[in-house]
Each structure stands twice: as C-alpha cells, then as structure tokens.
Design a protein around this motif. Structure first.
Motif, PDB file in Angstrom:
ATOM      1  N   VAL A 106     -34.208 -26.538  -3.568  1.00  0.00           N
ATOM      2  CA  VAL A 106     -33.868 -27.376  -4.708  1.00  0.00           C
ATOM      3  C   VAL A 106     -33.796 -28.807  -4.198  1.00  0.00           C
ATOM      4  N   THR A 107     -34.662 -29.632  -4.723  1.00  0.00           N
ATOM      5  CA  THR A 107     -34.681 -31.031  -4.308  1.00  0.00           C
ATOM      6  C   THR A 107     -33.624 -31.819  -5.079  1.00  0.00           C
TER       7      THR A 107
ATOM      8  N   HIS B 212     -34.207 -34.356  -6.821  1.00  0.00           N
ATOM      9  CA  HIS B 212     -34.792 -34.665  -8.122  1.00  0.00           C
ATOM     10  C   HIS B 212     -34.601 -33.503  -9.090  1.00  0.00           C
ATOM     11  N   THR B 213     -34.816 -32.281  -8.635  1.00  0.00           N
ATOM     12  CA  THR B 213     -34.622 -31.098  -9.482  1.00  0.00           C
ATOM     13  C   THR B 213     -33.169 -31.009  -9.921  1.00  0.00           C
TER      14      THR B 213
ATOM     15  N   ARG C 122     -32.509 -33.768 -12.542  1.00  0.00           N
ATOM     16  CA  ARG C 122     -33.129 -33.461 -13.824  1.00  0.00           C
ATOM     17  C   ARG C 122     -32.369 -32.343 -14.540  1.00  0.00           C
ATOM     18  N   THR C 123     -31.974 -31.314 -13.796  1.00  0.00           N
ATOM     19  CA  THR C 123     -31.209 -30.210 -14.377  1.00  0.00           C
ATOM     20  C   THR C 123     -29.865 -30.707 -14.888  1.00  0.00           C
TER      21      THR C 123
ATOM     22  N   LYS D  80     -35.880 -31.471 -19.430  1.00  0.00           N
ATOM     23  CA  LYS D  80     -36.716 -30.276 -19.450  1.00  0.00           C
ATOM     24  C   LYS D  80     -36.104 -29.266 -20.412  1.00  0.00           C
TER      25      LYS D  80
END
Length: 80
Positions: free
Chosen positions: A18-19, A21-22, A25-26, A59
């Motif tokens: 899990v970056t 950025h991920t 965003r989450t 997202k």
C-alpha cells in the motif's frame, strides 16, 4: 497415503503493498462517503483546487455511485 512431503507443497505468499498515495486516496474517499465534511474541507485536506479534480480523484465503486443517486433523489424529493 495421507502423507504429503514438503517437496509436494507449493505455497505462494503474495505481498500487498500500500503506497502513501493509495492510503491518501482511500482516506479522502472515506471522508467523502462519511458525509461528515464539506467539499471545501475535503479539498483543503486533499490539496485539490477544483471540485472537478477532487471528484476525479476519489474512487467510488458503481454501488457507491448508485447510493449517491438515491441520496440525491431523497434530498430533492424526486418520486421513484
């Protein structure tokens, strides 16, 4: 029969990465879905300058988009 040697067992371990950025965003998507924050508050946290770029960034699944439409119909009191 019933005995399995180590050489016949193949175990594949997949590593989930899990970056940052991920995670960001989450987190922003979860803020949006919580309905606790205004668009401006979320945009301030995420650093987006326009509502369009913010909405493009989060997202949402098809199911979440459908839920959004239902909430909009309720708010606008659109008969279904």
């Amino acid at each position: 029969p019933g005995n399995i040697s180590q050489s016949t067992i193949s175990v594949v371990i997949s590593e989930v990465v899990v970056t940052s950025h991920t995670a960001r965003r989450t987190g922003i998507t979860n803020m949006y879905l919580s309905y606790k924050y205004t668009m401006l508050q979320m945009m301030h946290v995420s650093g987006h300058k326009t509502q369009k770029t913010f909405m493009d960034y989060i997202k949402l699944s098809s199911e979440e988009i459908a839920d959004e439409l239902k909430i909009g119909e309720y708010i606008l009191d659109i008969p279904t």
